[in-house]
Enzyme design. Structure first.
Site, PDB file in Angstrom:
ATOM      1  N   TYR A  39       0.178  22.115 -27.190  1.00  0.00           N
ATOM      2  CA  TYR A  39       1.577  22.229 -26.779  1.00  0.00           C
ATOM      3  C   TYR A  39       1.908  23.485 -25.982  1.00  0.00           C
ATOM      4  O   TYR A  39       3.027  23.615 -25.487  1.00  0.00           O
ATOM      5  CB  TYR A  39       2.484  22.163 -28.022  1.00  0.00           C
ATOM      6  N   HIS A  70       7.339  13.974 -23.363  1.00  0.00           N
ATOM      7  CA  HIS A  70       6.278  14.356 -24.307  1.00  0.00           C
ATOM      8  C   HIS A  70       5.479  15.473 -23.657  1.00  0.00           C
ATOM      9  O   HIS A  70       4.973  15.305 -22.544  1.00  0.00           O
ATOM     10  CB  HIS A  70       5.374  13.175 -24.642  1.00  0.00           C
TER      11      HIS A  70
END
Length: 145
Positions: free
Chosen positions: A24, A101
């Protein structure tokens, strides 16, 4: 409708920049909010930026957006793969919806490949890291004009 975009973030995104940085990245959610706020203001828009670990709160924000916002950007996180309720709430919203996302969910575990939210989203932004929020914001602004 007012020039307001709701940017909604689901569970565990409060830990952005602190967990699984290999997936991430190192930017936190405040960094993402600032990037979005800067781009929105440059284009004459305001944002509501929210994060919750509670499914019902996401749904309440989507309901609220029906009356207040011209568009929704949503990163439903783990709820992407489980929440028909969020999908149903998004179906009641008439403006553009972009799904974000940070990671490439199609390249991860098989259970992450399907997203209920994508059944309503006008645009999916997948695997662009946190800059995907800017891609989504540019899109919804272009559609809301």
């Amino acid at each position: 409708m007012k020039n307001l975009v709701y940017i909604l973030n689901g569970p565990n995104l409060n830990l952005l920049g602190k967990r699984q940085t290999d997936i991430y990245g190192s930017k936190n959610l405040k960094d993402v909010e600032q990037l979005c706020d800067d781009l929105a203001h440059k284009n004459g828009y305001d944002i509501f930026f929210g994060q919750t670990n509670a499914e019902h709160e996401l749904i309440n924000w989507i309901h609220e957006a029906r009356e207040k916002a011209c568009a929704i950007i949503i990163n439903p996180a783990g709820y992407s793969h489980t929440s028909v309720a969020i999908l149903d709430a998004l179906h009641a919203f008439e403006g553009p919806v972009a799904e974000v996302h940070i990671s490439d969910i199609k390249a991860r575990e098989k259970f992450r490949h399907f997203s209920y939210v994508s059944l309503r989203a006008d645009k999916e932004v997948i695997g662009e890291g946190v800059t995907g929020y800017l891609t989504a914001l540019e899109y919804v602004i272009s559609q809301a004009k």
